[in-house]
Design an enzyme around this catalytic site. Structure first.
Site, short mmCIF file in Angstrom:
data_model
loop_
_atom_site.label_atom_id
_atom_site.label_comp_id
_atom_site.label_asym_id
_atom_site.label_seq_id
_atom_site.Cartn_x
_atom_site.Cartn_y
_atom_site.Cartn_z
N LYS A 167 5.44 -1.20 -1.31
CA LYS A 167 6.02 0.08 -0.88
C LYS A 167 7.45 -0.18 -0.37
O LYS A 167 7.65 -0.95 0.58
CB LYS A 167 5.19 0.71 0.24
CG LYS A 167 5.73 2.05 0.72
CD LYS A 167 4.93 2.58 1.89
CE LYS A 167 3.57 3.06 1.47
NZ LYS A 167 3.63 4.35 0.76
N VAL A 220 6.12 3.48 -4.26
CA VAL A 220 5.20 2.36 -4.38
C VAL A 220 5.25 1.83 -5.81
O VAL A 220 5.21 2.60 -6.78
CB VAL A 220 3.76 2.79 -4.02
CG1 VAL A 220 2.81 1.60 -4.09
CG2 VAL A 220 3.71 3.42 -2.63
N GLY A 277 5.61 8.82 -1.68
CA GLY A 277 5.15 9.55 -0.51
C GLY A 277 6.23 9.75 0.52
O GLY A 277 7.42 9.59 0.23
N ASP A 284 -0.27 11.63 9.74
CA ASP A 284 -0.12 12.24 8.42
C ASP A 284 -1.40 12.04 7.59
O ASP A 284 -1.36 11.55 6.46
CB ASP A 284 1.09 11.65 7.69
CG ASP A 284 1.56 12.55 6.54
OD1 ASP A 284 1.13 13.72 6.48
OD2 ASP A 284 2.34 12.07 5.69
N GLY A 292 8.39 6.45 1.07
CA GLY A 292 9.12 5.82 -0.02
C GLY A 292 8.28 5.73 -1.27
O GLY A 292 7.29 6.43 -1.45
N GLY A 331 3.31 5.42 -7.26
CA GLY A 331 3.13 6.46 -6.25
C GLY A 331 4.40 6.71 -5.48
O GLY A 331 5.31 5.88 -5.45
#
Length: 776
Positions: A520, A505, A500, A615, A503, A498
């Site tokens: 992360k 993951v 985001g 967020d 940063g 992932g």
């Protein structure tokens, strides 16, 4: 002759000055503030005060109250919808003749609605606050705008109403109304919605229907409460005259928090005493115990109870009603049983009424109907109901019985044992002996297990230096990893799962491959020392909730900052929600929406340190192996550099989800998360993104389309005519529309969002929000 004329003019001038002094004790330019002197304007005798009344530790309301009694009773409140003000406001009689409430940021609200500018004001000894023009004619008076009280010499006019306070210490609007209707009838109702004059909801009236269109309620100086018609004829005495007053006894009539209106008297040597009340039955007011609660009398005092399978929303305020204490699962009959409440009466709002020869048949009818959540059995009729139930009360010798469908698993109750079909069970001697033996054996097993677990944990603790701290039990402390340990755990940061705002993951394993983790690697975060970073990590590490992704540890070495989380094997809500080949079912979406709301509520109100996420969006909602939604990246907003944003400099969050106040340089509060949740809730309902340019023009902006469908009463279009619970769909849409209001003050707190989604409290019709998406 000239001397006489001069003397006449002099006396006229003196009388004008005297009148001016009598009525104009508050001049233009006068002001009040809560924590300075003066904080109120007193009547000439000092009996009444108008100004800032303390309510809570640092909140104040603009009110009128009795100032010379130990219990400084409030008789009038400004802005009963939202009366509380901070300590930095000012109340000013401006030089242009307006009474204005001024905030620290310069925003001003006119208190009364006088059409002309005032020249002066007075707090009178009658308890009336009045604005005058230059001729001493009344422009506005508080007596014509009562809140929950009238005092002696005051009238409640036709087409006016009193609204009870929320509690003895909270003078915002409560749940009961006393209305003087235009048909001549004085009536009490529960305050259920904006339509307060609903005849079938009334629980007390003066029985003066048809007495005229201008009947008033009057309270005279002798404590006599009565109704007068337009000709001055007394059409009904509500209370007898208590005693002739010499001016030292005061009277007030108040609709109290419990929904009963009472006449009180006060003498100089005494406290308030009740002289008359509309009823002696304290369970008579409808809805006293809130949704899914019912009222019963104990020593003539009202006591609130919950339905079986429900707990109080707030144990300290039981009038707020009850919510389910079990989770919802399948429709199969074997998952549920029926619990009975004898001699209880409720609002009769069935979706089906069937003939039933006995209560057992009524039980069976509800158990085999997926839509049936409760039933009322009375007069050989079975009325199927949906939750919530309201207006509940226990009535002695009533033949009405409520049947509540309750899940067989995880059922607990904090209320009194409820009667079932056979009455109250009495445990036999043999069963009691069995229970005692089982309890003793269980105690011994627990003691032995506790010793073994303790010894094992002590052994693990002593082994930690030899294992490089990998696999440290997270129940003991938040793990501090080295960079090399995480590099090894992720096989050189090879498997990216992932990416985001903060940063990238990576997937990894620890504890000799027994536990999968997500690492992360933070990028472009605020530069801060190790101590500050560890402090932030400890704050996040102390958050524990089933709907939050668990932080297991962290790394802070030089410029390397990494966070170690539990691994969420089913990806993000974005991937789960927007896959056209298989959308989640309606029940799955309802569960997801509730889980996310509960997680945000924990961050805002229940964890040790309040956390604003900043967020909230589907990408930051992750799904575990059981597809339970969990919030990620909470507590990290303050780590972002100011320029690390998606679209706007200085704004934290993602375009389309950020609240309007980010763009207006207004203070950011928890209401910013509420706005983001509202946008995401619409996406969950509709299984589509907030913005989709491939759709028709009126459907491109999701929030605009949802509002349009709601106003047109065609919510089926939002779910593609999928088979859903229409009542719950409407409830979720209304919650979403409340959440995205432009004004943060109009958005509900997450506690209220959860209660509305659960159906525990009613949802008023939301105003149409102005779409922010359409302007960016």
């Amino acid at each position: 002759m000239a001397t006489i004329i001069l003397l006449f003019l002099l006396l006229s001038g003196l009388s004008t000055i005297t009148a001016q002094q009598k009525y104009s004790n508050i001049t233009l330019g006068s002001s009040l503030s809560p924590k300075t002197n003066p904080s109120s304007w007193l009547s000439p005798s000092g009996q009444f005060a108008f100004g800032f009344y303390p309510e809570g530790e640092d909140d104040f309301i603009v009110a009128i109250w009795f100032a010379q009694v130990p219990e400084k009773t409030v008789i009038w409140t400004y802005n009963q919808d939202d009366p509380k003000n901070p300590s930095n406001v000012t109340l000013q009689m401006t030089t242009d003749g307006r009474l204005v409430l001024q905030t620290a940021r310069g925003q001003a609200k006119d208190i009364p609605t006088a059409t002309d500018s005032a020249s002066s004001a007075s707090m009178l000894d009658s308890g009336n606050f009045v604005l005058y023009d230059s001729n001493l004619d009344v422009l506005w008076e508080s007596f014509n705008s009562p809140t929950d009280t009238i005092v002696q010499g005051q009238r409640l006019l036709a087409d006016s109403r009193l609204v009870s306070s929320a509690s003895r210490t909270d003078h915002s609007k409560g749940r009961f109304i006393l209305g003087m209707q235009t048909d001549g009838n004085l009536v009490q109702y529960p305050y259920t919605d904006t339509s307060w004059a609903t005849p079938w909801y009334s629980y007390w009236s003066s029985n003066t229907y048809g007495a005229g269109d201008n009947v008033t309620v009057n309270l005279d100086k002798n404590g006599h409460l009565y109704l007068l018609n337009s000709t001055g004829f007394n059409i009904r005495n509500l209370s007898p005259a208590v005693s002739p007053s010499d001016g030292t006894i005061y009277y007030r009539m108040t609709i109290d928090v419990d929904g009963i209106f009472r006449l009180y008297s006060l003498s100089p040597s005494d406290n308030w005493s009740i002289k008359w009340s509309s009823t002696e039955d304290k369970c008579e007011p409808k809805g006293l115990c809130g949704l899914n609660g019912y009222c019963t009398l104990s020593d003539q005092e009202s006591v609130c109870r919950c339905l079986p399978g429900f707990d109080f929303v707030n144990q300290a305020q039981r009038m707020l009603g009850c919510g389910k204490n079990t989770s919802e699962y399948g429709c199969e009959k074997e998952n549920y049983s029926m619990r009975l409440l004898d001699s209880t009466e409720w609002e009769d709002n069935p979706y089906a009424i069937l003939s039933s020869p006995n209560i057992q048949d009524c039980e069976e009818m509800c158990l085999t109907d997926c839509n049936c959540e409760a039933a009322i059995f009375s007069n050989l009729k079975c009325s199927k109901q949906r939750l919530p139930l309201r207006f509940g009360r226990r009535v002695i010798n009533s033949e009405s019985t409520a049947l509540i469908k309750v899940g067989n698993r995880r059922f607990t109750t904090t209320n009194e044992p409820e009667p079932n079909k056979q009455g109250k069970k009495v445990l036999s001697h043999e069963i009691l002996i069995t229970i005692v033996v089982i309890a003793i054996v269980a105690f011994i097993v627990l003691m032995v297990s506790g010793v073994l677990i303790y010894r094992y944990r002590v052994w693990v603790y002593h082994q930690l230096p030899d294992t490089g701290r990998i696999g440290l039990n997270e129940e003991i402390t938040l793990q501090s990893f080295t960079y090399l340990e995480l590099e090894k755990a992720t096989n050189g940061f090879r498997e990216e799962v992932g990416r985001g705002s903060f940063g990238t993951v990576f997937k990894g394993v620890i504890s000799n491959g027994e536990r999968i983790i997500a690492v992360k690697r933070l990028e472009r975060v605020v530069d801060e020392g190790e101590r500050e970073f560890r402090t932030e990590m400890r704050v996040i590490g102390r958050t524990h909730h089933k709907n939050l992704v668990r932080l297991l540890g962290y790394c802070h070495e030089g410029s390397n900052r990494l966070l170690v989380y539990e691994y969420m094997c089913n990806g993000s809500l974005e991937n789960f929600l927007f896959k056209p080949e298989k959308y989640p079912s309606w029940d799955e979406r309802v569960g997801i929406a509730l889980n996310i709301a509960r997680g945000i509520l924990y961050l805002h109100e229940e964890c040790e340190t309040q956390i604003i996420h900043c967020d909230i969006k589907p990408q930051n909602i992750l799904m575990d192996e059981f597809f339970c939604a969990k919030i990620s990246d909470f507590g990290l907003a303050k780590l972002l550099k100011p320029d690390q944003t998606k679209t706007f400099t200085g704004i934290r969050g993602t375009r389309g989800y950020v609240a309007p106040e980010w763009h207006r340089n207004l203070p950011i509060t928890v209401k910013a998360d509420v706005y983001s949740y509202g946008i995401m809730l619409m996406e969950i309902i509709c299984c589509r993104k907030k913005l989709d340019t491939e759709l028709q023009e009126d459907e491109i902006v999701l929030s605009d389309w949802v509002l349009q469908c709601f106003e047109e009463g065609d919510l089926g279009k939002l779910v593609d005519d999928e088979v859903v619970d229409k009542k719950r769909l409407e409830r979720m849409v209304k919650v979403a529309l409340w959440c995205i209001q432009d004004d943060p003050a109009l958005r509900p707190h997450m506690k209220k969002v959860v209660l509305m989604l659960e159906g525990t409290i009613e949802i008023p019709v939301p105003p149409g929000p102005s779409s922010f998406l359409s302007s960016i």
